[in-house]
Design an enzyme around this catalytic site. Structure first.
Site, short mmCIF file in Angstrom:
data_model
loop_
_atom_site.label_atom_id
_atom_site.label_comp_id
_atom_site.label_asym_id
_atom_site.label_seq_id
_atom_site.Cartn_x
_atom_site.Cartn_y
_atom_site.Cartn_z
N GLU A 60 13.01 29.65 22.86
CA GLU A 60 12.41 30.01 21.58
C GLU A 60 12.30 28.80 20.65
OE1 GLU A 60 14.18 33.49 23.58
OE2 GLU A 60 14.94 31.50 23.07
N GLU A 339 4.92 25.42 30.55
CA GLU A 339 5.15 23.98 30.59
C GLU A 339 4.65 23.37 31.89
OE1 GLU A 339 9.29 23.47 29.86
OE2 GLU A 339 9.11 23.70 27.68
#
Length: 434
Positions: A60, A339
C-alpha cells in the site's frame, strides 16, 4: 455495535502489545515506536492542516507513492502525514521519501476512539486518505466527529472480504456512511463496495500502474543480471508460507537446466526459514545480503539466489526473465503483478488471486500473464518460456503494453479528491454538506 467493538479492542490490547514484542524477536522494528501505537507521538514536524495518508504496509505504501507525489505537486502548501501499521511499511516509506521535509511518518494507533482522537488532535489533519482496504470504524467515526473528510482510494474489495463485512452490518454500515468518497480500482470492486454500503463510488483504476520503476533500481538490476551471467532467471516474487516448499519440490522439473531460481519471500522474518529449506534440500544458494554492493560474479554452480533484502523488488524484476507472483499458489489471494508488467517481464500467476481478481483476469486475457494451478505446472510453463526466448520477449512486450494502458489512475483520483482538498471546500461546512 461500535461501543462493543471498542470494548473488544481494549480487552485484547495486552495481547496485541505482547504480539508486538513476540514478533520483535525476529523483526526488531516491531519493538520500536510502541507509544505511537497507543496514540502518543513526538512533536509534529509538519504543519496543522496536513493531508493524512494511511497505507497499512509495503504494498500500500508503494501504491501511495505516485499519489503522494501528485498531492505535493498539486497542493505544495500542504504537508503529508503518512501512517502505516508494519515496520516494513515504515521502512518502505523511508526508502521512497527519505527525510522529505513535508512528509512525516508515524504508526496508526489501535482502533479505539481514545487513541484515534489523540492522533487527530495531535496532527490536526485536514483530510484523511485511506489506501485500498483500510476501513477502521473508530478512525472514521473520529474523523467525522472532527469534521475531517475521509476518502478511500485505490479501493478494492474481494468477494471474501464482502462476505466477512456482512457479518457485522451495523458496524460496517456506520463506517461506510462516514466515508465521503471512494475511488475504486475496478467496476467489480465498485459494485462490491456499494454492496458494502459505500456511497459516492467512482472507478478510477489502480494508481499502482502509475508508479515509475526507479532508474537506479533498474540499473542495479542490470548489474545483478551481469553478475548472474547468461543463465535464464526465474523469479518467484513475494512467496508466502507453504509456497516455497511446493516450488522447491517442483524445481527438479527444470533440471538439467542452468536456470537460476531467484526466490524473494514476502516477509523478512521468513528469510532465515527459507534459507534453512534450501540447506535441507542441499541446494547450492547465495543470499543477496552476502553479495557485495557492486555484485561480484555469481558462480554457475549456484542454483538459488535468495532475495533477503527490502526495497529491491524492481531490482530483482529487472534481473529476471520470467516472474511468478506469490501468494497465489496457496489460497492467500495473490499479490500485485503490476511491477513486473511495468518492466516488461512475463508473469506466471497461481489459481488464488481473489485480492487482485480483475487486474489478474485482464492480464491473462491480454496474454500478459499465464495462470497455472500447481507448482509442477509453474515449472513447466517457466521452462517453455525460458527455452524459447522469442516467446518470452513477445509476452514481455504484451505485459508492458498492458501496464501502459492502465496508467492515469492517479490523475483521476486527484479529480475525485479535489473537492475535499481545496481550502474553500474542506472543514466543517464541507463535512456537513457531505
Amino acid at each position: 455495535m461500535r461501543i462493543l467493538y471498542s470494548l473488544v479492542w481494549w480487552l485484547i490490547l495486552p495481547f496485541a502489545l505482547f504480539r508486538l514484542w513476540w514478533r520483535g524477536r525476529k523483526e526488531p522494528g516491531y519493538r520500536m515506536h510502541i507509544a505511537e501505537r497507543l496514540g502518543f507521538y513526538p512533536p509534529p514536524s509538519i504543519a496543522a492542516g496536513c493531508l493524512w495518508v494511511h497505507a497499512v504496509s509495503v504494498g500500500e505504501t508503494r501504491a501511495a507513492e505516485p499519489l503522494i507525489q501528485a498531492l505535493l505537486a498539486a497542493w505544495p502548501e500542504k504537508d503529508i502525514l503518512l501512517t502505516c501499521m508494519t515496520p516494513t511499511g515504515r521502512a518502505t516509506g523511508k526508502e521512497l521519501f527519505g527525510n522529505h521535509p513535508k512528509i512525516m511518518q508515524a504508526y496508526l494507533p489501535y482502533d479505539t476512539g481514545f487513541m484515534m482522537h489523540r492522533l487527530i488532535t495531535h496532527f490536526h489533519p485536514r483530510t484523511c486518505i485511506l489506501m485500498e482496504t483500510e476501513i477502521w470504524p473508530n478512525l472514521i467515526a473520529q474523523c467525522k466527529a472532527h469534521h475531517i473528510p475521509v476518502a478511500l482510494v485505490n479501493a478494492r474489495l474481494s468477494e471474501r472480504s464482502l462476505k466477512k463485512g456482512k457479518r457485522l452490518p451495523a458496524l460496517i454500515q456506520e463506517a461506510a456512511d462516514g466515508i465521503s468518497c471512494v475511488a475504486a480500482q475496478t467496476e467489480t470492486d465498485a459494485r462490491r463496495l456499494r454492496q458494502f454500503g459505500s456511497r459516492h463510488v467512482t472507478v478510477a483504476g489502480s494508481v499502482k500502474f502509475d508508479a515509475t520503476p526507479p532508474e537506479d533500481a533498474v540499473k542495479k538490476g542490470h548489474q545483478l543480471r551481469t553478475a548472474i551471467g547468461n543463465r535464464p532467471v526465474l523469479m518467484c516474487a513475494s512467496t508466502r508460507d507453504g509456497e516455497e516448499t511446493l516450488i522447491l519440490d517442483a524445481l527438479a522439473a527444470l533440471k538439467p537446466s542452468t536456470t537460476l531460481l531467484l526466490m524473494v519471500p514476502r516477509h523478512p522474518q521468513r528469510f532465515n526459514e527459507v534459507a534453512n529449506m534450501l540447506s535441507a534440500r542441499k541446494l547450492s544458494y547465495v543470499r543477496r545480503s552476502g553479495l557485495t554492493a557492486d555484485f561480484e560474479p555469481i558462480s554457475p554452480d549456484i542454483q538459488v539466489l535468495l532475495g533477503d533484502s527490502m526495497g529491491e523488488m524492481f531490482t530483482y524484476y529487472a534481473a529476471s526473465d520470467v516472474a511468478f507472483i506469490g501468494g497465489s499458489l496457496a489460497p492467500l489471494g495473490g499479490q500485485n503483478l503490476i511491477e513486473a508488467c511495468a518492466l516488461g517481464i512475463p508473469v506466471i500467476i497461481g489459481p488464488h488471486t481473489f485480492n487482485f481478481e480483475a487486474i489478474t483476469e485482464d492480464a491473462v486475457a491480454e496474454s500478459a500473464a499465464i495462470r497455472i494451478h500447481s507448482a509442477p505446472e509453474l515449472m513447466q510453463q517457466a521452462k517453455q518460456l525460458l527455452e524459447h526466448p522469442e516467446n518470452c520477449h513477445r509476452m514481455g512486450e504484451k505485459a508492458q503494453q498492458f501496464a501502459r494502458r492502465q496508467r492515469g489512475a492517479t490523475e483521476r483520483t486527484l479529480d475525485i479528491l479535489r473537492p475535499f482538498l481545496d481550502d474553500r471546500q474542506t472543514g466543517p461546512a464541507a463535512a456537513r454538506k457531505e
